[in-house]
Design a protein around this motif. Structure first.
Motif, PDB file in Angstrom:
ATOM      1  N   LEU A  79       6.531 -11.116  -0.204  1.00 56.03           N
ATOM      2  CA  LEU A  79       6.074  -9.877  -0.845  1.00 56.03           C
ATOM      3  C   LEU A  79       6.331  -9.925  -2.345  1.00 56.03           C
ATOM      4  N   PRO A  80       5.333  -9.606  -3.149  1.00 57.44           N
ATOM      5  CA  PRO A  80       5.573  -9.523  -4.589  1.00 57.44           C
ATOM      6  C   PRO A  80       6.310  -8.225  -4.922  1.00 57.44           C
ATOM      7  N   ALA A 102       2.553  -3.048  -0.893  1.00 61.52           N
ATOM      8  CA  ALA A 102       1.574  -4.042  -0.450  1.00 61.52           C
ATOM      9  C   ALA A 102       0.570  -3.460   0.536  1.00 61.52           C
ATOM     10  N   VAL A 103       1.041  -2.625   1.444  1.00 61.76           N
ATOM     11  CA  VAL A 103       0.179  -2.103   2.514  1.00 61.76           C
ATOM     12  C   VAL A 103      -0.640  -0.903   2.044  1.00 61.76           C
ATOM     13  N   PHE A 104      -0.092  -0.143   1.104  1.00 55.53           N
ATOM     14  CA  PHE A 104      -0.763   1.069   0.625  1.00 55.53           C
ATOM     15  C   PHE A 104      -0.981   0.967  -0.887  1.00 55.53           C
ATOM     16  N   PRO A 105      -2.003   0.222  -1.326  1.00 55.75           N
ATOM     17  CA  PRO A 105      -2.201   0.015  -2.764  1.00 55.75           C
ATOM     18  C   PRO A 105      -2.549   1.293  -3.528  1.00 55.75           C
ATOM     19  N   GLU A 106      -2.914   2.358  -2.808  1.00 59.79           N
ATOM     20  CA  GLU A 106      -3.205   3.619  -3.499  1.00 59.79           C
ATOM     21  C   GLU A 106      -1.938   4.296  -4.028  1.00 59.79           C
ATOM     22  N   GLY A 143       0.353  10.284   3.538  1.00 62.72           N
ATOM     23  CA  GLY A 143       1.783  10.454   3.807  1.00 62.72           C
ATOM     24  C   GLY A 143       2.122  10.251   5.269  1.00 62.72           C
ATOM     25  N   ASN A 144       1.271  10.775   6.150  1.00 64.74           N
ATOM     26  CA  ASN A 144       1.485  10.590   7.593  1.00 64.74           C
ATOM     27  C   ASN A 144       1.436   9.113   7.971  1.00 64.74           C
ATOM     28  N   GLN A 145       0.497   8.383   7.363  1.00 68.19           N
ATOM     29  CA  GLN A 145       0.366   6.953   7.661  1.00 68.19           C
ATOM     30  C   GLN A 145       1.595   6.175   7.200  1.00 68.19           C
ATOM     31  N   ILE A 146       2.124   6.545   6.040  1.00 65.79           N
ATOM     32  CA  ILE A 146       3.304   5.856   5.532  1.00 65.79           C
ATOM     33  C   ILE A 146       4.508   6.114   6.436  1.00 65.79           C
ATOM     34  N   VAL A 147       4.683   7.353   6.861  1.00 67.73           N
ATOM     35  CA  VAL A 147       5.787   7.666   7.785  1.00 67.73           C
ATOM     36  C   VAL A 147       5.629   6.871   9.079  1.00 67.73           C
ATOM     37  N   PHE A 202       9.878 -10.945   2.859  1.00 70.88           N
ATOM     38  CA  PHE A 202       8.670 -11.330   3.585  1.00 70.88           C
ATOM     39  C   PHE A 202       7.976 -10.123   4.186  1.00 70.88           C
ATOM     40  N   ARG A 203       6.660 -10.208   4.184  1.00 69.24           N
ATOM     41  CA  ARG A 203       5.832  -9.144   4.751  1.00 69.24           C
ATOM     42  C   ARG A 203       5.916  -9.179   6.256  1.00 69.24           C
TER      43      ARG A 203
END
Length: 203
Positions: A79-80, A102-106, A143-147, A202-203
């Protein structure tokens, strides 16, 4: 000097003849193997402490690899650094921050260490993932997706809890309400200690 006929060998000092053994036909050449995929592999320590293997041995000795395994780097990507400042964060908290980036670039802003009456932020155990347009349908869904993502990876992240839109979440799901946090997802980890600078996430 004349060579003996190929069909017989004459033993020195004797009058005996015997036939030479037939010469075996050359073995057929197998067809070439198809090109193997270009895997990028590295040897990493097995168990909780993972990192590049040091297989240096004394001359004439063989390296024992019983405590090492091969990791496919095409699958296990490093992971960067993400959008969070990692200064003062502990290793599990850094892993969460980098993974979310990395997973949520927004996500454009993740807060980390700051002064607070509770120890989580000052001790590098928590991050605040700032949600764009947090009161919009899209912001709430993000936000729900991140949780959900953090709960799904709770063991790997060392997740202790998360707070979003008044709900307190543990690795086992929601517990209680009335906890604020309507513009960001607060994530607390178990820390794992402060980094030494040699870590790879690592991812």
């Amino acid at each position: 000097m004349l060579a003996a006929p190929a069909a017989m060998v004459i033993a020195a000092g004797a009058d005996v003849h015997r036939e030479a053994e037939p010469v075996a036909a050359p073995a057929p050449v197998p067809p070439p193997l198809p090109d193997a995929p270009d895997y990028k592999l590295e040897v990493v320590a097995s168990g909780p402490a993972a990192g590049p293997a040091d297989l240096k041995v004394a001359p004439g000795q063989m390296a024992s690899v019983s405590n090492w395994r091969v990791a496919d780097r095409a699958v296990r990507q490093a992971l960067p650094v993400g959008v969070a400042s990692e200064r003062g964060l502990q290793v599990k908290t850094i892993l969460v921050a980098r993974s979310v980036s990395a997973v949520f670039p927004e996500i454009r802003q993740i807060g980390g260490v700051r002064a607070d009456a509770l120890r989580w932020h000052p001790d590098g155990l928590a991050v605040d993932v700032m949600i764009p347009n947090p009161s919009s349908a899209e912001g709430i869904a993000l936000g729900n997706q991140i949780v959900a993502y953090v709960i799904k990876n709770a063991e790997r992240f060392g997740m202790q809890d998360a707070i979003w839109r008044g709900v307190y979440y543990t690795p086992n799901g929601p517990r209680g309400s009335g906890n604020g946090h309507f513009d960001h997802v607060h994530i607390t980890t178990t820390g794992g200690g402060y980094p030494t600078g040699s870590e790879t996430y690592f991812r």
